[in-house]
Design an enzyme around this catalytic site. Structure first.
Site, short mmCIF file in Angstrom:
data_model
loop_
_atom_site.label_atom_id
_atom_site.label_comp_id
_atom_site.label_asym_id
_atom_site.label_seq_id
_atom_site.Cartn_x
_atom_site.Cartn_y
_atom_site.Cartn_z
CB THR A 93 -6.44 -5.07 1.44
OG1 THR A 93 -7.64 -4.87 2.16
CG2 THR A 93 -5.88 -3.73 1.06
CB ILE A 138 -3.61 -2.44 -2.48
CG1 ILE A 138 -2.15 -2.52 -2.85
CG2 ILE A 138 -4.25 -3.82 -2.69
CD1 ILE A 138 -1.43 -3.67 -2.17
CG ASP A 139 -10.40 -1.23 -4.45
OD1 ASP A 139 -10.81 -1.18 -3.29
OD2 ASP A 139 -11.13 -1.39 -5.45
CD GLU A 186 -7.34 2.77 1.74
OE1 GLU A 186 -6.98 2.26 0.66
OE2 GLU A 186 -8.15 2.23 2.50
CG ASP A 194 -2.28 -0.39 1.06
OD1 ASP A 194 -2.83 -0.09 0.00
OD2 ASP A 194 -2.84 -1.02 1.97
CG ASP A 229 -7.82 1.81 -2.78
OD1 ASP A 229 -6.80 1.55 -2.13
OD2 ASP A 229 -8.94 1.36 -2.49
CG ASP A 287 -12.84 2.00 -1.57
OD1 ASP A 287 -11.74 1.49 -1.86
OD2 ASP A 287 -13.23 2.15 -0.39
P1 AMP Z 1 -14.66 -5.19 -2.43
O1 AMP Z 1 -13.36 -5.81 -2.78
O2 AMP Z 1 -15.46 -4.73 -3.61
O3 AMP Z 1 -15.45 -6.00 -1.47
O4 AMP Z 1 -14.35 -3.81 -1.74
C1 AMP Z 1 -13.22 -3.51 -1.02
C2 AMP Z 1 -13.47 -2.20 -0.33
O5 AMP Z 1 -14.57 -2.33 0.56
C3 AMP Z 1 -12.36 -1.69 0.52
O6 AMP Z 1 -11.56 -0.81 -0.20
C4 AMP Z 1 -13.04 -1.00 1.68
O7 AMP Z 1 -12.85 0.40 1.60
C5 AMP Z 1 -14.50 -1.30 1.49
N1 AMP Z 1 -15.16 -1.71 2.72
C6 AMP Z 1 -14.61 -2.04 3.90
N2 AMP Z 1 -15.57 -2.32 4.81
C7 AMP Z 1 -16.75 -2.16 4.20
C8 AMP Z 1 -18.13 -2.28 4.63
N3 AMP Z 1 -18.44 -2.66 5.87
N4 AMP Z 1 -19.08 -2.02 3.72
C9 AMP Z 1 -18.77 -1.67 2.46
N5 AMP Z 1 -17.49 -1.54 2.01
C10 AMP Z 1 -16.51 -1.78 2.87
MG MG Z 2 -10.19 0.18 -1.40
#
Ligand code: AMP
Ligand code: MG
Length: 330
Positions: free
Chosen positions: A130, A127-128, A70, A47, A125, A272
């Protein structure tokens, strides 16, 4: 010269450099079994390194643009985290030997500097996804340029996504690019040749395919299943981490990306979604919240005016929003 040509070029180079760093860390995680998957340090190292590379690259071209990322370097400056800092520096210098420790830390901190969100700024981001990164699955490096609350340029690097889902011989690692008014494009991470991409043209909701998050805490899989049922869909959901989901819709591999948020008052971070929105919209798709409102990137580091996020090929957007209204009504 096209309007965003310099921005486009700089963003592509920055994301490719960051993807190289992230891939190196993820491969070492898989190969050497040195680090435990529950250990957050590999993702932390990648990151920080990714953010340093992206911001330093953009700074050379755009001296005055605010950058919103981030990470911040405060933790790396503490004596307890010296080993972590040294690892970040080693990884960054493997890709860009011209950077020294002072510059690397300063570039990371650029991501938390002052920003007027109603004006032009970049958001990233490093690393999106993680959790996907740690599982050895999908993640993305996501960079976007925002002007007046709207993403006008998005570059999404997806090192583990198939170049062509129908032809495994083409390998993996893709870059999605969306530029306002110019369209959306895909290129393999290791080749400069770009192909124009389009979202699907499917208008029959029953024949569409949804994608959504792997992590069930991030959105409501049960609501997604009810929407799929209401629309008469038969194909199971394609679950993958990160903004790679936007890329998957932009190239027509899925028709819908659902992110119905259950947690009251949860608002996503701008980084994100910003790059993904630019890519999908330029591919002919549509992105709104569950009420049909556009995502507003002018209000700060989080999307405070939006909660759930609905991405479609455009053609079936209204039908999906209707289904959402139905499940919301008791
Ligand atoms: P994904 O890989 O699409 O599930 O999304 C990853 C992203 O979800 C991360 O970058 C976080 O910022 C975000 N995230 C973390 N916790 C939550 C949550 N409780 N609800 C929705 N998004 C979240
Ligand atoms: Mg992210």
């Amino acid at each position: 010269m096209k309007r965003y040509e310099r921005e486009r070029q700089a963003a592509i180079e920055a994301v490719i450099a960051a993807c190289r760093l992230c891939s190196a860390v993820q491969h070492r995680l898989a190969d050497e079994h040195k680090m435990s998957k529950t250990d957050t340090s590999p993702v932390t190292v990648a990151d920080f390194g990714s953010q340093a590379l992206i911001i330093s690259h953009l700074r050379k071209v755009f001296a005055a643009d605010p950058m919103v990322g981030e990470e911040e370097a405060a933790m790396l400056r503490t004596p307890e985290q010296q080993a972590l800092k040294n690892e970040v520096i080693r990884l960054v210098r493997d890709i860009d030997p011209s950077m020294d420790e002072t510059q690397i830390l300063a570039m990371i901190d650029e991501g938390v500097g002052p920003c007027d969100f109603t004006q032009r700024y970049w958001t990233l981001d490093p690393i999106d996804g993680t959790k996907g990164f740690l599982r050895g699955e999908q993640y993305a490096v996501a960079l976007a340029l925002i002007e007046q609350g709207e993403p006008v340029l998005g570059v999404l690097g997806c090192p583990n996504l198939a170049v062509d889902p129908n032809d495994p011989t083409k390998g993996q690692g893709v870059l999605f690019i969306g530029v306002k008014g110019e369209g959306a494009f895909l290129r393999p991470l290791n080749q400069a040749q770009e192909t124009r991409i389009h979202a699907s043209i499917q208008t029959d909701a029953s024949r569409t395919r949804i994608c959504d998050s792997v992590e069930k805490e991030h959105s409501s899989h049960s609501d997604h299943a009810r929407i799929a049922e209401l629309l008469g869909m038969t194909t199971p959901s394609y679950r993958l981490d990160s903004q790679a989901k936007y890329g998957v819709v932009a190239r027509g591999e899925a028709d819908i990306y659902l992110r119905i948020i259950k947690k009251p008052n949860y608002h996503s971070c701008i980084w994100d979604h910003a790059a993904g929105v630019a890519v999908v919209k330029e591919a002919g798709g549509e992105v709104t919240d569950a009420f049909g409102h556009p995502l507003d990137f002018s209000v700060g580091r989080r999307l405070l005016k939006n909660s759930s996020i609905i991405v479609t090929n455009g053609a079936i957007h209204a039908a999906v929003l209707r289904a959402i209204r139905q499940i919301a009504t008791p």
